[in-house]
Design a protein around this motif. Structure first.
Motif, PDB file in Angstrom:
ATOM      1  N   PHE A  85      -5.560  -3.756   4.064  1.00 40.31           N
ATOM      2  CA  PHE A  85      -5.069  -5.005   3.473  1.00 40.31           C
ATOM      3  C   PHE A  85      -3.634  -5.310   3.899  1.00 40.31           C
ATOM      4  N   ILE A  86      -2.779  -4.306   3.927  1.00 39.30           N
ATOM      5  CA  ILE A  86      -1.364  -4.538   4.235  1.00 39.30           C
ATOM      6  C   ILE A  86      -1.216  -5.075   5.661  1.00 39.30           C
ATOM      7  N   LYS A  87      -2.190  -4.769   6.519  1.00 38.89           N
ATOM      8  CA  LYS A  87      -2.132  -5.285   7.897  1.00 38.89           C
ATOM      9  C   LYS A  87      -2.768  -6.656   8.020  1.00 38.89           C
ATOM     10  N   PHE A  95       4.270 -10.580  -5.869  1.00 38.63           N
ATOM     11  CA  PHE A  95       5.282  -9.532  -6.078  1.00 38.63           C
ATOM     12  C   PHE A  95       5.884  -8.899  -4.838  1.00 38.63           C
ATOM     13  N   LYS A  96       5.380  -9.216  -3.634  1.00 40.15           N
ATOM     14  CA  LYS A  96       5.838  -8.441  -2.467  1.00 40.15           C
ATOM     15  C   LYS A  96       7.348  -8.528  -2.255  1.00 40.15           C
ATOM     16  N   GLU A  97       7.934  -9.702  -2.542  1.00 42.79           N
ATOM     17  CA  GLU A  97       9.373  -9.828  -2.277  1.00 42.79           C
ATOM     18  C   GLU A  97      10.226  -9.044  -3.275  1.00 42.79           C
ATOM     19  N   ILE A 112       7.080  -2.249  -0.854  1.00 46.22           N
ATOM     20  CA  ILE A 112       5.786  -1.741  -0.364  1.00 46.22           C
ATOM     21  C   ILE A 112       5.201  -2.533   0.808  1.00 46.22           C
ATOM     22  N   ASN A 113       5.948  -3.485   1.324  1.00 48.26           N
ATOM     23  CA  ASN A 113       5.436  -4.257   2.458  1.00 48.26           C
ATOM     24  C   ASN A 113       5.677  -3.522   3.791  1.00 48.26           C
ATOM     25  N   HIS A 114       4.933  -2.454   3.976  1.00 42.06           N
ATOM     26  CA  HIS A 114       4.968  -1.751   5.269  1.00 42.06           C
ATOM     27  C   HIS A 114       3.624  -1.055   5.432  1.00 42.06           C
ATOM     28  N   SER A 115       3.362  -0.562   6.638  1.00 45.29           N
ATOM     29  CA  SER A 115       2.042   0.019   6.874  1.00 45.29           C
ATOM     30  C   SER A 115       1.960   1.454   6.343  1.00 45.29           C
ATOM     31  N   CYS A 116       0.735   1.963   6.234  1.00 43.15           N
ATOM     32  CA  CYS A 116       0.515   3.332   5.767  1.00 43.15           C
ATOM     33  C   CYS A 116       1.054   4.317   6.793  1.00 43.15           C
TER      34      CYS A 116
HETATM   35  C1  LIG Z   1       5.898  -8.110   5.460  1.00 44.70           C
HETATM   36  O1  LIG Z   1       5.822  -9.443   5.001  1.00 44.70           O
HETATM   37  C2  LIG Z   1       5.980 -10.425   6.001  1.00 44.70           C
HETATM   38  C3  LIG Z   1       5.985 -11.777   5.329  1.00 44.70           C
HETATM   39  O2  LIG Z   1       4.839 -12.016   4.554  1.00 44.70           O
HETATM   40  C4  LIG Z   1       4.888 -10.294   7.042  1.00 44.70           C
HETATM   41  O3  LIG Z   1       5.015 -11.292   8.029  1.00 44.70           O
HETATM   42  C5  LIG Z   1       4.987  -8.930   7.658  1.00 44.70           C
HETATM   43  O4  LIG Z   1       3.952  -8.753   8.591  1.00 44.70           O
HETATM   44  C6  LIG Z   1       4.930  -7.851   6.601  1.00 44.70           C
HETATM   45  N1  LIG Z   1       5.212  -6.575   7.224  1.00 44.70           N
HETATM   46  C7  LIG Z   1       4.391  -5.538   7.162  1.00 44.70           C
HETATM   47  C8  LIG Z   1       4.806  -4.322   7.893  1.00 44.70           C
HETATM   48  O5  LIG Z   1       3.343  -5.575   6.532  1.00 44.70           O
END
Ligand SMILES: *[C@@H]1O[C@H](CO)[C@@H](O)[C@H](O)[C@H]1NC(C)=O
Ligand SMILES: *[C@@H]1O[C@H](CO)[C@@H](O)[C@H](O)[C@H]1NC(C)=O
Ligand SMILES: *[C@@H]1O[C@H](CO)[C@@H](O)[C@H](O)[C@H]1NC(C)=O
Ligand SMILES: *[C@@H]1O[C@H](CO)[C@@H](O)[C@H](O)[C@H]1NC(C)=O
Length: 178
Positions: free
Chosen positions: A99-101, A115-117, A121-125
């Protein structure tokens, strides 16, 4: 005929206006509960709401993943209160690393967008170390549609290696001032 079109036009605009979030809306957290099922993998230091003002409660979570987690799943379920909390709208199991990708699920995308901002936690595993959600509050503008007024619960059960490790439960109210 022309009058009918005008009447429908006005009606349409009125409805669009009603749905456009210009109304006074209450959309805020009412409670937050976090629980670890396995403190040798995930420790919760903090899981708390903070009242900022009359309209905003922020959610603040601080936890530590003690060993890298490579396979993460999450069961995401919504409930709406009506004589107890009843399942509502969605109950999905996600591969969080996928999902994160790709943000492949539309409901999870809305939840993550809220909530991501406010989190790290917005990075890959894999995930390891401090997991922070700080100052997270609900904004009607982050929702693509209005939802029915009521009390809701968003329950998220987090899995590492296919086994439940912790749960986060977010209670909130959504009230349109019609
Ligand atoms: C983090 O969020 C931004 C904006 O939504 C997105 O473009 C980016 O791909 C995300 N980065 C990761 C590593 O998931
Ligand atoms: C709990 O965490 C430990 C340490 O990471 C792990 O080895 C074990 O498999 C986990 N237990 C369960 C039931 O997930
Ligand atoms: C409440 O706090 C939020 C977030 O800091 C702010 O955007 C909003 O304007 C505040 N509302 C009032 C009524 O003070
Ligand atoms: C999270 O909790 C840990 C352990 O109590 C602490 O060392 C760290 O500073 C906290 N981080 C934040 C951003 O609150």
């Amino acid at each position: 005929m022309r009058n009918t079109i005008i009447i429908f036009g006005v009606l349409y605009l009125w409805i669009a206006f009603r749905l456009s979030y210009n109304e006074a809306i209450e959309f805020k957290f009412t409670n937050a509960i976090c629980e670890s099922y396995n403190e040798s993998w995930f420790i919760i230091h903090k899981c708390r709401l903070k009242a900022v003002n009359r309209t905003v409660n922020t959610m603040n979570v601080n936890g530590t993943i003690l060993h890298p987690a490579y396979r993460i799943g999450v069961q995401l379920q919504m409930f709406k209160r009506a004589n107890g909390y009843k399942p509502w709208l969605f109950n999905i199991h996600l591969d969080a690393c996928r999902f994160i990708k790709t943000q492949y699920n539309p409901f999870a995308k809305i939840v993550f967008g809220l909530f991501k901002e406010f989190s790290n936690i917005n990075h890959s595993c894999p995930y390891v170390g401090h997991q922070i959600v700080e100052g997270f509050y609900l904004r009607p503008k982050s929702l693509p549609h209005a939802i029915p007024s009521g009390n809701y619960l968003l329950s998220m059960t987090w899995y590492f290696d296919n086994r439940p490790q912790f749960i986060t439960k977010l209670y909130f109210i959504y009230m349109e001032d019609l």
